[in-house]
Design a protein around this motif. Structure first.
Motif, PDB file in Angstrom:
ATOM      1  N   GLU A 169     -63.324 -21.416 -30.891  1.00 11.71           N
ATOM      2  CA  GLU A 169     -62.247 -21.317 -31.721  1.00 11.71           C
ATOM      3  C   GLU A 169     -61.211 -20.192 -30.669  1.00 11.71           C
ATOM      4  O   GLU A 169     -59.952 -20.493 -30.627  1.00 11.71           O
ATOM      5  N   GLN A 190     -57.162 -25.249 -37.988  1.00  9.80           N
ATOM      6  CA  GLN A 190     -57.713 -23.583 -38.209  1.00  9.80           C
ATOM      7  C   GLN A 190     -56.790 -22.925 -39.151  1.00  9.80           C
ATOM      8  O   GLN A 190     -57.052 -22.080 -39.766  1.00  9.80           O
ATOM      9  N   CYS A 249     -57.365 -21.446 -42.511  1.00 11.63           N
ATOM     10  CA  CYS A 249     -57.869 -20.241 -42.335  1.00 11.63           C
ATOM     11  C   CYS A 249     -57.927 -19.479 -43.584  1.00 11.63           C
ATOM     12  O   CYS A 249     -56.861 -19.370 -44.283  1.00 11.63           O
ATOM     13  N   ALA A 278     -55.867 -15.481 -42.090  1.00 12.46           N
ATOM     14  CA  ALA A 278     -54.671 -15.554 -40.811  1.00 12.46           C
ATOM     15  C   ALA A 278     -54.176 -14.217 -40.788  1.00 12.46           C
ATOM     16  O   ALA A 278     -53.639 -13.508 -41.760  1.00 12.46           O
ATOM     17  N   PRO A 314     -54.943 -17.842 -36.745  1.00 14.59           N
ATOM     18  CA  PRO A 314     -56.021 -18.235 -37.372  1.00 14.59           C
ATOM     19  C   PRO A 314     -57.142 -16.775 -37.138  1.00 14.59           C
ATOM     20  O   PRO A 314     -57.112 -16.545 -35.782  1.00 14.59           O
ATOM     21  N   CYS A 322     -62.517 -21.381 -40.090  1.00 15.07           N
ATOM     22  CA  CYS A 322     -62.255 -21.503 -38.638  1.00 15.07           C
ATOM     23  C   CYS A 322     -63.574 -21.949 -38.127  1.00 15.07           C
ATOM     24  O   CYS A 322     -63.488 -22.672 -37.107  1.00 15.07           O
TER      25      CYS A 322
END
Length: 335
Positions: free
Chosen positions: A2, A52, A56, A59, A64, A71
């Motif tokens: 990520e 994402q 999310c 966030a 995110p 995520c």
């Protein structure tokens, strides 16, 4: 993973990252996007980053978090609200598209928006494109389509008009070329492969691929033959293009290499300072730039683009190349 989505997008495409954040902040997530950019530019990673952000659970400042369950599942490409399809063989077919749309419109998913990603969207056959078009005209619920393409001109105009286009900035070729040269790759090959891909690893692979290097030589021979006499060019198709016509991907790469030579000629004629794809052919390219008119160059580039479209309609590849040569020769007679 990520963090890679986030860092690459923000570093290489800050305007796009800002656009995603603004859409999220203003609660204006669209129902269809078309990500347009070179191969290897990071469109798929950007699509996952956007997913994402949309899904999310925590966030922060319209970015995110990267650590919540949603995520992490997006990063591992294991989130049930996200589906991806790509060409089955050479094309995306209608049954693939119908199955995707059927699944995405069923209930039973987790809460939140559903997202489907279509890789190489320009590879949809006509039936698949029409099935998608119907859905884009009448979107159902909180569903977002993200189409990825490196050939925007090959996407149906009716689909283009129903998507928000997001164009990815090309990479800094100078840096990629210098990196490849530091690996012992010749400047000419480095210039060519960085015209074809924005992915540094893929560029390195191509530079070491003997078949690719032979294809490059064969493409150059074809341009020289077309310049000399159409018969020479047709004979070359029969004698040397065979190995590159077996697979559609190889034929397409040959057409791309062909197009980049003529783009170099246009740039030379116009006095542009862009990095050429074939710096080792400067003398030959200069001679053609002096000989050919802009109308002739435009005609030749157009028939190459049309050949790429015909390639994905499963036209016989040898016949395709022969017709291309004849069309290129006709283009040279444009006044």
């Amino acid at each position: 993973m990520e963090k890679q989505f986030k860092s690459r997008l923000i570093t290489e495409q800050p305007a796009i990252a800002a656009r995603f954040s603004a859409a999220y902040r203003n609660h204006r997530i669209g129902h269809a996007y078309l990500f347009d950019g070179e191969i290897g530019i990071g469109k798929h990673d950007a699509a996952l980053y956007f997913a994402q952000l949309v899904l999310c659970e925590n966030a922060v400042e319209n970015v995110p978090c990267g650590t919540c369950s949603a995520c992490k599942r997006v990063a591992s490409q294991n989130h049930p609200n996200i589906l991806t399809i790509e060409p089955d063989g050479q094309d995306i077919k209608k049954d693939q598209m119908s199955a995707l749309l059927s699944v995405m419109t069923k209930k039973g998913y987790e809460s939140g928006r559903r997202i489907y990603i279509i890789e190489r969207a320009h590879r949809m056959n006509t039936a698949a494109a029409n099935a998608l078009l119907k859905f884009l005209e009448e979107p159902e619920g909180a569903v977002t389509a993200i189409l990825l393409t490196d050939a925007y001109h090959m996407v149906l105009p009716t689909i283009q008009s129903r998507c928000q286009r997001i164009s990815f900035l090309p990479p800094k070729r100078e840096q990629m070329i210098e990196t490849l040269k530091s690996q012992g790759i010749s400047p000419s090959i480095a210039a060519t492969v960085t015209s074809l891909t924005a992915d540094a690893n893929r560029a390195t692979e191509l530079s070491a691929d003997e078949q690719f290097l032979q294809l490059r030589k064969t493409v150059v021979k074809l341009v020289q033959a077309v310049d000399h006499h159409v018969t020479d060019a047709l004979l070359l198709i029969q004698s040397e293009w065979g190995p590159f016509l077996k697979e559609k991907e190889d034929t397409e790469m040959g057409l791309d290499l062909l197009m980049y030579i003529y783009r170099d000629i246009v740039a030379k004629k116009a006095g542009l300072s862009a990095i050429p794809a074939y710096p080792d052919l400067d003398e030959f390219i200069t001679s053609l730039a002096m000989k050919m008119t802009y109308d002739q160059l435009s005609a030749v580039l157009e028939v190459i683009l049309q050949a790429k479209k015909q390639l994905h309609r499963n036209m016989h590849r040898t016949l395709l190349m022969e017709q291309l040569v004849l069309s290129m020769q006709e283009g040279l007679f444009v006044v």
